[in-house]
Design a protein around this motif. Structure first.
Motif, PDB file in Angstrom:
ATOM      1  N   ASP A  52       0.827  -1.202   0.000  1.00 52.39           N
ATOM      2  CA  ASP A  52       0.000   0.000   0.000  1.00 52.39           C
ATOM      3  C   ASP A  52       0.864   1.255   0.000  1.00 52.39           C
ATOM      4  OD1 ASP A  52      -2.230  -1.606   0.034  1.00 52.39           O
ATOM      5  OD2 ASP A  52      -2.653  -1.294   2.170  1.00 52.39           O
ATOM      6  N   TYR A  53       2.033   1.166   0.653  1.00 57.97           N
ATOM      7  CA  TYR A  53       2.922   2.325   0.757  1.00 57.97           C
ATOM      8  C   TYR A  53       4.374   1.894   0.619  1.00 57.97           C
ATOM      9  CZ  TYR A  53      -1.191   4.609   2.668  1.00 57.97           C
ATOM     10  OH  TYR A  53      -2.449   5.111   2.830  1.00 57.97           O
ATOM     11  N   PHE A  54       5.170   2.752   0.012  1.00 54.77           N
ATOM     12  CA  PHE A  54       6.630   2.632   0.024  1.00 54.77           C
ATOM     13  C   PHE A  54       7.162   3.802   0.821  1.00 54.77           C
ATOM     14  CE2 PHE A  54       7.631   0.402  -4.312  1.00 54.77           C
ATOM     15  CZ  PHE A  54       7.136  -0.784  -3.824  1.00 54.77           C
ATOM     16  N   LEU A  55       8.137   3.543   1.654  1.00 56.56           N
ATOM     17  CA  LEU A  55       8.892   4.617   2.282  1.00 56.56           C
ATOM     18  C   LEU A  55      10.320   4.466   1.768  1.00 56.56           C
ATOM     19  CD1 LEU A  55       8.612   6.362   5.487  1.00 56.56           C
ATOM     20  CD2 LEU A  55      10.869   5.409   5.042  1.00 56.56           C
ATOM     21  N   ILE A  56      10.877   5.558   1.261  1.00 59.72           N
ATOM     22  CA  ILE A  56      12.194   5.524   0.634  1.00 59.72           C
ATOM     23  C   ILE A  56      13.085   6.570   1.298  1.00 59.72           C
ATOM     24  CG2 ILE A  56      13.469   5.748  -1.545  1.00 59.72           C
ATOM     25  CD1 ILE A  56      10.707   5.259  -2.967  1.00 59.72           C
ATOM     26  N   CYS A  57      14.318   6.168   1.600  1.00 59.74           N
ATOM     27  CA  CYS A  57      15.300   7.099   2.140  1.00 59.74           C
ATOM     28  C   CYS A  57      16.681   6.569   1.816  1.00 59.74           C
ATOM     29  CB  CYS A  57      15.124   7.283   3.643  1.00 59.74           C
ATOM     30  SG  CYS A  57      15.498   5.814   4.632  1.00 59.74           S
ATOM     31  N   HIS A  58      17.706   7.341   2.176  1.00 57.47           N
ATOM     32  CA  HIS A  58      19.067   6.843   1.969  1.00 57.47           C
ATOM     33  C   HIS A  58      20.010   7.343   3.046  1.00 57.47           C
ATOM     34  CE1 HIS A  58      19.504  10.737  -0.228  1.00 57.47           C
ATOM     35  NE2 HIS A  58      20.766  10.675   0.196  1.00 57.47           N
ATOM     36  N   GLY A  59      21.111   6.607   3.161  1.00 58.83           N
ATOM     37  CA  GLY A  59      22.193   6.974   4.052  1.00 58.83           C
ATOM     38  C   GLY A  59      23.462   7.140   3.237  1.00 58.83           C
ATOM     39  N   SER A  60      24.465   7.756   3.844  1.00 57.26           N
ATOM     40  CA  SER A  60      25.674   8.069   3.088  1.00 57.26           C
ATOM     41  C   SER A  60      26.729   6.958   3.127  1.00 57.26           C
ATOM     42  CB  SER A  60      26.282   9.377   3.590  1.00 57.26           C
ATOM     43  OG  SER A  60      26.544   9.294   4.966  1.00 57.26           O
ATOM     44  N   ASN A  61      26.564   5.980   4.037  1.00 53.37           N
ATOM     45  CA  ASN A  61      27.503   4.856   4.086  1.00 53.37           C
ATOM     46  C   ASN A  61      26.775   3.620   4.619  1.00 53.37           C
ATOM     47  OD1 ASN A  61      27.759   4.758   7.074  1.00 53.37           O
ATOM     48  ND2 ASN A  61      28.747   6.744   6.796  1.00 53.37           N
ATOM     49  N   GLU A  62      27.452   2.464   4.526  1.00 53.56           N
ATOM     50  CA  GLU A  62      26.822   1.199   4.889  1.00 53.56           C
ATOM     51  C   GLU A  62      26.411   1.147   6.357  1.00 53.56           C
ATOM     52  OE1 GLU A  62      29.577   1.470   3.024  1.00 53.56           O
ATOM     53  OE2 GLU A  62      29.206   0.307   1.187  1.00 53.56           O
ATOM     54  N   ARG A  63      27.252   1.678   7.238  1.00 49.94           N
ATOM     55  CA  ARG A  63      26.903   1.655   8.670  1.00 49.94           C
ATOM     56  C   ARG A  63      25.637   2.460   8.948  1.00 49.94           C
ATOM     57  NH1 ARG A  63      31.697   3.382  12.204  1.00 49.94           N
ATOM     58  NH2 ARG A  63      30.092   3.128  13.775  1.00 49.94           N
ATOM     59  N   GLN A  64      25.501   3.604   8.300  1.00 52.72           N
ATOM     60  CA  GLN A  64      24.305   4.412   8.508  1.00 52.72           C
ATOM     61  C   GLN A  64      23.070   3.705   7.947  1.00 52.72           C
ATOM     62  OE1 GLN A  64      24.043   8.182   6.448  1.00 52.72           O
ATOM     63  NE2 GLN A  64      22.486   8.949   7.860  1.00 52.72           N
ATOM     64  N   VAL A  65      23.204   3.094   6.788  1.00 51.24           N
ATOM     65  CA  VAL A  65      22.078   2.369   6.182  1.00 51.24           C
ATOM     66  C   VAL A  65      21.617   1.257   7.125  1.00 51.24           C
ATOM     67  CG1 VAL A  65      21.421   0.887   4.235  1.00 51.24           C
ATOM     68  CG2 VAL A  65      22.727   2.982   3.814  1.00 51.24           C
ATOM     69  N   GLN A  66      22.567   0.523   7.715  1.00 46.08           N
ATOM     70  CA  GLN A  66      22.203  -0.531   8.674  1.00 46.08           C
ATOM     71  C   GLN A  66      21.565   0.060   9.928  1.00 46.08           C
ATOM     72  OE1 GLN A  66      25.987  -2.558   9.063  1.00 46.08           O
ATOM     73  NE2 GLN A  66      25.328  -4.199   7.685  1.00 46.08           N
ATOM     74  N   ALA A  67      22.080   1.181  10.402  1.00 52.68           N
ATOM     75  CA  ALA A  67      21.519   1.818  11.604  1.00 52.68           C
ATOM     76  C   ALA A  67      20.074   2.253  11.365  1.00 52.68           C
ATOM     77  CB  ALA A  67      22.375   3.011  12.019  1.00 52.68           C
ATOM     78  N   ILE A  68      19.787   2.751  10.173  1.00 49.88           N
ATOM     79  CA  ILE A  68      18.412   3.163   9.834  1.00 49.88           C
ATOM     80  C   ILE A  68      17.493   1.945   9.860  1.00 49.88           C
ATOM     81  CG2 ILE A  68      16.927   4.097   8.013  1.00 49.88           C
ATOM     82  CD1 ILE A  68      19.464   5.774   7.132  1.00 49.88           C
ATOM     83  N   ALA A  69      17.925   0.846   9.237  1.00 51.27           N
ATOM     84  CA  ALA A  69      17.109  -0.380   9.208  1.00 51.27           C
ATOM     85  C   ALA A  69      16.878  -0.905  10.623  1.00 51.27           C
ATOM     86  CB  ALA A  69      17.788  -1.446   8.346  1.00 51.27           C
ATOM     87  N   ARG A  70      17.930  -0.910  11.457  1.00 46.19           N
ATOM     88  CA  ARG A  70      17.792  -1.358  12.846  1.00 46.19           C
ATOM     89  C   ARG A  70      16.804  -0.482  13.604  1.00 46.19           C
ATOM     90  NH1 ARG A  70      23.163  -1.111  13.406  1.00 46.19           N
ATOM     91  NH2 ARG A  70      24.148  -3.002  12.706  1.00 46.19           N
ATOM     92  N   ALA A  71      16.865   0.830  13.374  1.00 44.04           N
ATOM     93  CA  ALA A  71      15.953   1.758  14.063  1.00 44.04           C
ATOM     94  C   ALA A  71      14.505   1.468  13.696  1.00 44.04           C
ATOM     95  CB  ALA A  71      16.321   3.199  13.736  1.00 44.04           C
ATOM     96  N   ILE A  72      14.248   1.172  12.434  1.00 45.66           N
ATOM     97  CA  ILE A  72      12.882   0.823  12.011  1.00 45.66           C
ATOM     98  C   ILE A  72      12.437  -0.446  12.735  1.00 45.66           C
ATOM     99  CG2 ILE A  72      11.461   0.012  10.077  1.00 45.66           C
ATOM    100  CD1 ILE A  72      13.223   1.833   8.264  1.00 45.66           C
ATOM    101  N   LYS A  73      13.278  -1.462  12.741  1.00 49.05           N
ATOM    102  CA  LYS A  73      12.944  -2.725  13.414  1.00 49.05           C
ATOM    103  C   LYS A  73      12.683  -2.495  14.900  1.00 49.05           C
ATOM    104  CE  LYS A  73      13.444  -7.471  13.825  1.00 49.05           C
ATOM    105  NZ  LYS A  73      12.418  -7.720  14.791  1.00 49.05           N
ATOM    106  N   ASP A  74      13.542  -1.707  15.558  1.00 54.15           N
ATOM    107  CA  ASP A  74      13.373  -1.439  16.987  1.00 54.15           C
ATOM    108  C   ASP A  74      12.052  -0.732  17.291  1.00 54.15           C
ATOM    109  OD1 ASP A  74      15.826  -2.631  17.395  1.00 54.15           O
ATOM    110  OD2 ASP A  74      16.906  -0.731  17.706  1.00 54.15           O
ATOM    111  N   VAL A  75      11.710   0.265  16.487  1.00 51.89           N
ATOM    112  CA  VAL A  75      10.457   1.009  16.711  1.00 51.89           C
ATOM    113  C   VAL A  75       9.247   0.096  16.479  1.00 51.89           C
ATOM    114  CG1 VAL A  75       8.999   2.867  15.774  1.00 51.89           C
ATOM    115  CG2 VAL A  75      11.405   3.300  16.271  1.00 51.89           C
ATOM    116  N   MET A  76       9.303  -0.734  15.461  1.00 48.28           N
ATOM    117  CA  MET A  76       8.195  -1.649  15.201  1.00 48.28           C
ATOM    118  C   MET A  76       8.063  -2.655  16.352  1.00 48.28           C
ATOM    119  SD  MET A  76       6.752  -0.588  12.404  1.00 48.28           S
ATOM    120  CE  MET A  76       7.104   0.999  13.120  1.00 48.28           C
TER     121      MET A  76
END
Length: 118
Positions: A35-59
């Protein structure tokens, strides 16, 4: 919890990890994938992983199941499946290359409530 509330929670988690160019697309009229896509980006691999972890933690905190997370190890394009909402967290280079916003140009943007103060 309504999808719009979940999108705002996810967007806030992304923003907390300094994700860039956070957008949400309403996919209801253009795709059966989600139903929805949320799109964003990070500047390096560690930040990209941190963003994904933050989503998982909040959920997890809200008792919302994350169905699947793909691409975490390479951290170039992580896909987080939250049921009706699919989050695409890109490394900046991959986001420019795949350009999902253009690919799904028929989808309307969803206004996000981010707690950014001036």
């Amino acid at each position: 919890m309504k999808n719009k509330e979940i999108i705002d929670l996810i967007a806030e988690a992304c923003d907390d990890k300094r994700a860039e160019d956070i957008i949400a697309l309403d996919m209801n009229q253009v795709s059966l994938v989600a139903d929805y896509f949320l799109i964003c980006h990070g500047s390096n691999e560690r930040q990209v992983q941190a963003i994904a972890r933050a989503i998982k933690d909040v959920m997890d905190e809200k008792g919302i199941e994350v169905n699947r997370m793909e691409g975490f190890e390479s951290a170039r394009w992580i896909l987080v499946d939250v049921g009706d909402i699919v989050c695409h967290i890109f490394h900046k280079d991959e986001r420019n290359y795949y350009n999902l916003e253009r690919l799904w140009g028929d989808a309307s943007r969803v206004a996000l409530q981010l707690g950014q103060e001036g």
